[in-house]
Design a protein around this motif. Structure first.
Motif, PDB file in Angstrom:
ATOM      1  N   LYS A 118       0.021  -3.180  13.871  1.00 37.66           N
ATOM      2  CA  LYS A 118       0.032  -1.744  13.640  1.00 37.66           C
ATOM      3  C   LYS A 118       1.340  -1.185  14.193  1.00 37.66           C
ATOM      4  O   LYS A 118       1.693  -1.455  15.340  1.00 37.66           O
ATOM      5  CB  LYS A 118      -1.162  -1.083  14.324  1.00 37.66           C
ATOM      6  CG  LYS A 118      -1.186   0.398  14.077  1.00 37.66           C
ATOM      7  CD  LYS A 118      -2.428   1.061  14.627  1.00 37.66           C
ATOM      8  CE  LYS A 118      -2.288   2.546  14.370  1.00 37.66           C
ATOM      9  NZ  LYS A 118      -3.489   3.273  14.443  1.00 37.66           N
ATOM     10  N   GLY A 130       2.082   4.938   0.526  1.00 34.04           N
ATOM     11  CA  GLY A 130       1.736   5.981   1.478  1.00 34.04           C
ATOM     12  C   GLY A 130       1.419   7.293   0.782  1.00 34.04           C
ATOM     13  O   GLY A 130       0.476   7.982   1.126  1.00 34.04           O
ATOM     14  N   GLN A 155       2.278  -7.095   3.091  1.00 37.63           N
ATOM     15  CA  GLN A 155       2.321  -5.999   4.048  1.00 37.63           C
ATOM     16  C   GLN A 155       1.337  -6.288   5.174  1.00 37.63           C
ATOM     17  O   GLN A 155       0.158  -6.538   4.921  1.00 37.63           O
ATOM     18  CB  GLN A 155       1.980  -4.670   3.370  1.00 37.63           C
ATOM     19  CG  GLN A 155       2.086  -3.489   4.309  1.00 37.63           C
ATOM     20  CD  GLN A 155       1.924  -2.154   3.603  1.00 37.63           C
ATOM     21  OE1 GLN A 155       2.097  -2.044   2.392  1.00 37.63           O
ATOM     22  NE2 GLN A 155       1.585  -1.128   4.366  1.00 37.63           N
ATOM     23  N   SER A 211       1.406  -4.227   8.167  1.00 34.42           N
ATOM     24  CA  SER A 211       1.267  -3.057   9.039  1.00 34.42           C
ATOM     25  C   SER A 211       0.805  -1.850   8.238  1.00 34.42           C
ATOM     26  O   SER A 211       0.764  -1.866   7.007  1.00 34.42           O
ATOM     27  CB  SER A 211       2.607  -2.727   9.709  1.00 34.42           C
ATOM     28  OG  SER A 211       3.476  -2.090   8.789  1.00 34.42           O
ATOM     29  N   ASN A 212       0.507  -0.816   8.968  1.00 33.94           N
ATOM     30  CA  ASN A 212       0.249   0.488   8.383  1.00 33.94           C
ATOM     31  C   ASN A 212       1.584   1.081   7.894  1.00 33.94           C
ATOM     32  O   ASN A 212       2.657   0.571   8.201  1.00 33.94           O
ATOM     33  CB  ASN A 212      -0.383   1.407   9.437  1.00 33.94           C
ATOM     34  CG  ASN A 212       0.438   1.465  10.715  1.00 33.94           C
ATOM     35  OD1 ASN A 212       0.866   0.427  11.242  1.00 33.94           O
ATOM     36  ND2 ASN A 212       0.676   2.650  11.240  1.00 33.94           N
ATOM     37  N   ASN A 213       1.481   2.154   7.124  1.00 38.52           N
ATOM     38  CA  ASN A 213       2.663   2.908   6.704  1.00 38.52           C
ATOM     39  C   ASN A 213       2.940   3.997   7.731  1.00 38.52           C
ATOM     40  O   ASN A 213       2.012   4.657   8.191  1.00 38.52           O
ATOM     41  CB  ASN A 213       2.431   3.592   5.352  1.00 38.52           C
ATOM     42  CG  ASN A 213       2.246   2.609   4.227  1.00 38.52           C
ATOM     43  OD1 ASN A 213       2.904   1.590   4.173  1.00 38.52           O
ATOM     44  ND2 ASN A 213       1.339   2.923   3.308  1.00 38.52           N
ATOM     45  N   ARG A 253       7.245   0.308   6.545  1.00 39.07           N
ATOM     46  CA  ARG A 253       6.149  -0.637   6.762  1.00 39.07           C
ATOM     47  C   ARG A 253       6.751  -2.001   7.078  1.00 39.07           C
ATOM     48  O   ARG A 253       7.914  -2.258   6.766  1.00 39.07           O
ATOM     49  CB  ARG A 253       5.247  -0.720   5.524  1.00 39.07           C
ATOM     50  CG  ARG A 253       6.010  -1.212   4.323  1.00 39.07           C
ATOM     51  CD  ARG A 253       5.351  -1.047   2.987  1.00 39.07           C
ATOM     52  NE  ARG A 253       4.802   0.196   2.567  1.00 39.07           N
ATOM     53  CZ  ARG A 253       5.475   1.209   2.026  1.00 39.07           C
ATOM     54  NH1 ARG A 253       6.768   1.129   1.879  1.00 39.07           N
ATOM     55  NH2 ARG A 253       4.863   2.293   1.634  1.00 39.07           N
ATOM     56  N   TYR A 293       8.589   6.336   3.659  1.00 41.57           N
ATOM     57  CA  TYR A 293       7.674   5.540   4.475  1.00 41.57           C
ATOM     58  C   TYR A 293       8.364   4.261   4.916  1.00 41.57           C
ATOM     59  O   TYR A 293       9.238   3.739   4.234  1.00 41.57           O
ATOM     60  CB  TYR A 293       6.414   5.166   3.671  1.00 41.57           C
ATOM     61  CG  TYR A 293       5.555   6.347   3.348  1.00 41.57           C
ATOM     62  CD1 TYR A 293       4.524   6.740   4.198  1.00 41.57           C
ATOM     63  CD2 TYR A 293       5.774   7.083   2.193  1.00 41.57           C
ATOM     64  CE1 TYR A 293       3.741   7.842   3.900  1.00 41.57           C
ATOM     65  CE2 TYR A 293       4.995   8.186   1.892  1.00 41.57           C
ATOM     66  CZ  TYR A 293       3.974   8.562   2.748  1.00 41.57           C
ATOM     67  OH  TYR A 293       3.201   9.646   2.459  1.00 41.57           O
ATOM     68  N   THR A 340      -2.811   0.665  -3.942  1.00 37.73           N
ATOM     69  CA  THR A 340      -2.170  -0.635  -3.760  1.00 37.73           C
ATOM     70  C   THR A 340      -1.395  -0.898  -5.043  1.00 37.73           C
ATOM     71  O   THR A 340      -1.971  -0.858  -6.133  1.00 37.73           O
ATOM     72  CB  THR A 340      -3.209  -1.740  -3.517  1.00 37.73           C
ATOM     73  OG1 THR A 340      -3.944  -1.405  -2.330  1.00 37.73           O
ATOM     74  CG2 THR A 340      -2.547  -3.087  -3.347  1.00 37.73           C
ATOM     75  N   GLN A 366       0.868  -1.171   0.000  1.00 34.08           N
ATOM     76  CA  GLN A 366       0.000   0.000   0.000  1.00 34.08           C
ATOM     77  C   GLN A 366       0.908   1.225   0.000  1.00 34.08           C
ATOM     78  O   GLN A 366       1.707   1.403   0.907  1.00 34.08           O
ATOM     79  CB  GLN A 366      -0.909   0.004   1.239  1.00 34.08           C
ATOM     80  CG  GLN A 366      -1.844   1.186   1.319  1.00 34.08           C
ATOM     81  CD  GLN A 366      -2.893   1.203   0.224  1.00 34.08           C
ATOM     82  OE1 GLN A 366      -3.370   0.163  -0.202  1.00 34.08           O
ATOM     83  NE2 GLN A 366      -3.242   2.380  -0.255  1.00 34.08           N
ATOM     84  N   ASP A 387      -1.755   6.675  -2.109  1.00 36.20           N
ATOM     85  CA  ASP A 387      -3.002   6.047  -1.671  1.00 36.20           C
ATOM     86  C   ASP A 387      -3.477   4.999  -2.680  1.00 36.20           C
ATOM     87  O   ASP A 387      -4.644   4.975  -3.071  1.00 36.20           O
ATOM     88  CB  ASP A 387      -4.083   7.094  -1.420  1.00 36.20           C
ATOM     89  CG  ASP A 387      -5.223   6.534  -0.579  1.00 36.20           C
ATOM     90  OD1 ASP A 387      -4.964   5.604   0.213  1.00 36.20           O
ATOM     91  OD2 ASP A 387      -6.364   6.994  -0.719  1.00 36.20           O
TER      92      ASP A 387
END
Length: 159
Positions: free
Chosen positions: A155, A34, A101, A103-105, A90, A88, A39, A32, A37
């Motif tokens: 996260k 950052g 992936q 986790s979040n970025n 991740r 970013y 994928t 994803q 926005d």
């Protein structure tokens, strides 16, 4: 003694091949973005779409253990068509032979000077320089930062 040296050499070759394979899997995975926005699917650590005005370049991949999971940390530079280059971080995990992936970025900022990422004691450290209050955005950043992150329920959380 000679057999031991040959055995250790063979082990080193196998580990090196496994590392190279995992590195290739990460650099050819879906993430994803950052900045955009979207994928996207990386190809050799890169993604570029003029139509969507998006580019991504992998700076670094670090392997280690977070919360008893073998993970890959992917650090990238990304742009969405403007003058900035946002960085970013991740976390990714190998699932079914591919890295995914999990986790979040985390946004490290615009035009940072990334140095390294490492894992120690279940904490992910990201070492970089960002622009200080007297730095122009076209100049090299001078404010040293070490970001500490924990992976909690997949996260990334700043600590």
């Amino acid at each position: 003694m000679k057999k031991l040296v040959v055995f250790l050499g063979l082990c080193l070759v196998l580990v090196s091949k496994a590392f190279a394979n995992d590195l290739s899997l990460v650099k050819n995975s879906t993430i994803q973005s950052g900045a955009c926005d979207l994928t996207v699917h990386l190809k050799n650590g890169e993604f570029k779409s003029d139509l969507q005005r998006c580019y991504i370049s992998v700076y670094d991949v670090v392997f280690g253990n977070l919360n008893n999971k073998r993970v890959a940390v992917l650090v990238s530079g990304e742009g969405g068509g403007g003058s900035g280059c946002f960085s970013y971080v991740r976390v990714m995990e190998k699932v079914g032979g591919k890295y995914k992936q999990i986790s979040n970025n985390i946004d490290l900022g615009d035009r940072i000077d990334y140095k390294k990422a490492y894992i120690k004691g279940n904490i992910l450290y990201v070492d970089y320089y960002e622009h200080g209050p007297n730095d122009c955005m076209a100049c090299k950043p001078t404010l040293h930062k070490i970001l500490r992150l924990k992976l909690i329920n997949n996260k990334l959380v700043k600590i």
